[in-house]
Design a protein around this motif. Structure first.
Motif, short mmCIF file in Angstrom:
data_model
loop_
_atom_site.label_atom_id
_atom_site.label_comp_id
_atom_site.label_asym_id
_atom_site.label_seq_id
_atom_site.Cartn_x
_atom_site.Cartn_y
_atom_site.Cartn_z
N ALA A 2 0.84 -1.20 0.00
CA ALA A 2 0.00 0.00 0.00
C ALA A 2 0.87 1.25 0.00
CB ALA A 2 -0.90 -0.01 1.23
N GLU A 3 0.36 2.27 -0.67
CA GLU A 3 1.05 3.56 -0.65
C GLU A 3 1.02 4.10 0.77
OE1 GLU A 3 0.65 7.99 -2.69
OE2 GLU A 3 -0.47 6.30 -3.49
N LYS A 4 2.12 4.69 1.20
CA LYS A 4 2.19 5.20 2.57
C LYS A 4 1.26 6.39 2.76
CE LYS A 4 6.89 3.65 3.59
NZ LYS A 4 8.26 4.06 3.98
N LEU A 95 0.68 4.92 9.09
CA LEU A 95 1.15 5.48 7.82
C LEU A 95 1.56 4.36 6.86
CD1 LEU A 95 3.28 8.50 9.14
CD2 LEU A 95 0.94 8.57 8.24
N ASP A 96 2.21 3.34 7.39
CA ASP A 96 2.65 2.22 6.56
C ASP A 96 1.47 1.43 5.98
OD1 ASP A 96 5.33 2.77 6.83
OD2 ASP A 96 5.62 1.42 8.55
N ASP A 100 -3.74 8.14 6.27
CA ASP A 100 -3.28 9.45 6.72
C ASP A 100 -3.57 9.59 8.22
OD1 ASP A 100 -2.57 10.03 4.13
OD2 ASP A 100 -4.32 11.31 3.73
N VAL A 101 -2.70 10.31 8.91
CA VAL A 101 -2.85 10.52 10.35
C VAL A 101 -2.80 12.01 10.64
CG1 VAL A 101 -1.83 10.14 12.62
CG2 VAL A 101 -1.79 8.30 10.92
N ASP A 124 11.95 12.29 7.66
CA ASP A 124 12.74 11.70 6.57
C ASP A 124 12.12 10.41 6.03
OD1 ASP A 124 14.68 13.71 6.69
OD2 ASP A 124 15.74 12.67 8.31
N ARG A 125 11.04 9.96 6.64
CA ARG A 125 10.46 8.67 6.26
C ARG A 125 9.10 8.78 5.56
NH1 ARG A 125 10.53 5.76 11.94
NH2 ARG A 125 9.30 4.21 10.78
N TYR A 126 8.39 9.89 5.83
CA TYR A 126 7.03 10.00 5.32
C TYR A 126 6.75 11.42 4.82
CZ TYR A 126 6.54 5.74 8.08
OH TYR A 126 6.71 4.49 8.59
N GLU A 127 5.71 11.52 4.01
CA GLU A 127 5.24 12.85 3.62
C GLU A 127 4.57 13.49 4.83
OE1 GLU A 127 2.12 15.02 0.51
OE2 GLU A 127 2.33 12.83 0.51
#
Length: 234
Positions: A2-4, A95-96, A100-101, A124-127
């Motif tokens: 799945a897209e993050k 998120l993974d 969205d949160v 650095d890991r997520y939008e």
């Protein structure tokens, strides 16, 4: 895979639900997961109480994932680091999974905000998108119908008084004491004795139903108390 999902930090303002930004309200009406930290299991999050009217309007309110991690009011840096890491990893799991949160926080997202600690760990890991909110001290000035600073005035925001107090009082035109409930009588006497003409006022529970504006320092000092000192030098 799945897209993050995206992490969205939302400043919910000082207390009045109507002071949420349009953007914040729009996100809160659709986001699948809301993180609302609170200081203990027994206490309801003030930030959550502000956004609840928006959340409860949702047709899918009963399916909304509301997560309330405990962020105790302590100063032990090692313990705080563990708490922030735990919260960040909890958010990462959502998120993974592609969800969205929204992470809600009192006032503005960039000023002494709980959100900023998890933001740094996940940047650095997520939008990540950050939505600012109205600050307590600008709301206090509005409640007072008085400008905080004008022309070349210097505004200083102070979360905790330490040995820099004399410099703060010497070189500032307006001083905001953000956590005024921690003021001591010794601190207040020091400020009042400063040989500069000044006006001092405090606002308790700004923009909420029990808002109270006080001349000078607050004696009751509920948690949501902000004190503003304005020097009147020519």
């Amino acid at each position: 895979m799945a897209e993050k999902g995206k992490l969205i930090g939302i400043g919910v303002g000082p207390g009045d639900t109507e002071l949420l930004t349009l953007k914040a309200a729009r996100v809160l009406k659709t986001v699948p997961v809301v993180f609302s930290p609170k200081s203990s299991k027994e206490k309801e999050s003030i930030a959550l109480s502000i956004v609840k009217p928006i959340l409860e309007e949702r047709k899918d309110f009963k399916r909304l994932m509301l997560v309330e991690p405990i962020f105790p009011m302590i100063e032990d840096k090692k313990e705080l680091e563990k708490i922030w890491n735990s919260a960040a990893e909890m958010i990462a799991q959502y998120l993974d999974s592609g969800r969205d949160v929204a992470f809600i926080t009192l006032g503005d997202t960039s000023i002494f905000s709980t959100y900023s600690y998890v933001q740094k760990k996940l940047i650095d890991r997520y939008e990540i998108e950050t939505i600012p909110g109205i600050t307590s001290f600008t709301a206090c000035a509005a409640a007072r119908n008085k400008a905080l600073v004008e022309q070349n005035d210097i505004l200083t925001i102070v979360p905790k008084i330490d040995d820099r107090l004399d410099d703060v009082l010497e070189y500032s035109d307006s001083v905001v004491l953000m956590k005024a409930s921690r003021n001591t009588s010794e601190l207040e006497s020091t400020i009042e004795a400063k040989n500069r003409e000044k006006e001092i006022y405090s606002v308790q529970n700004c923009t909420r139903e029990n808002e109270k504006i006080i001349e000078g320092f607050s004696t009751e000092k509920p948690y949501l108390t902000t004190t503003i000192i304005q020097f009147k030098d020519d």
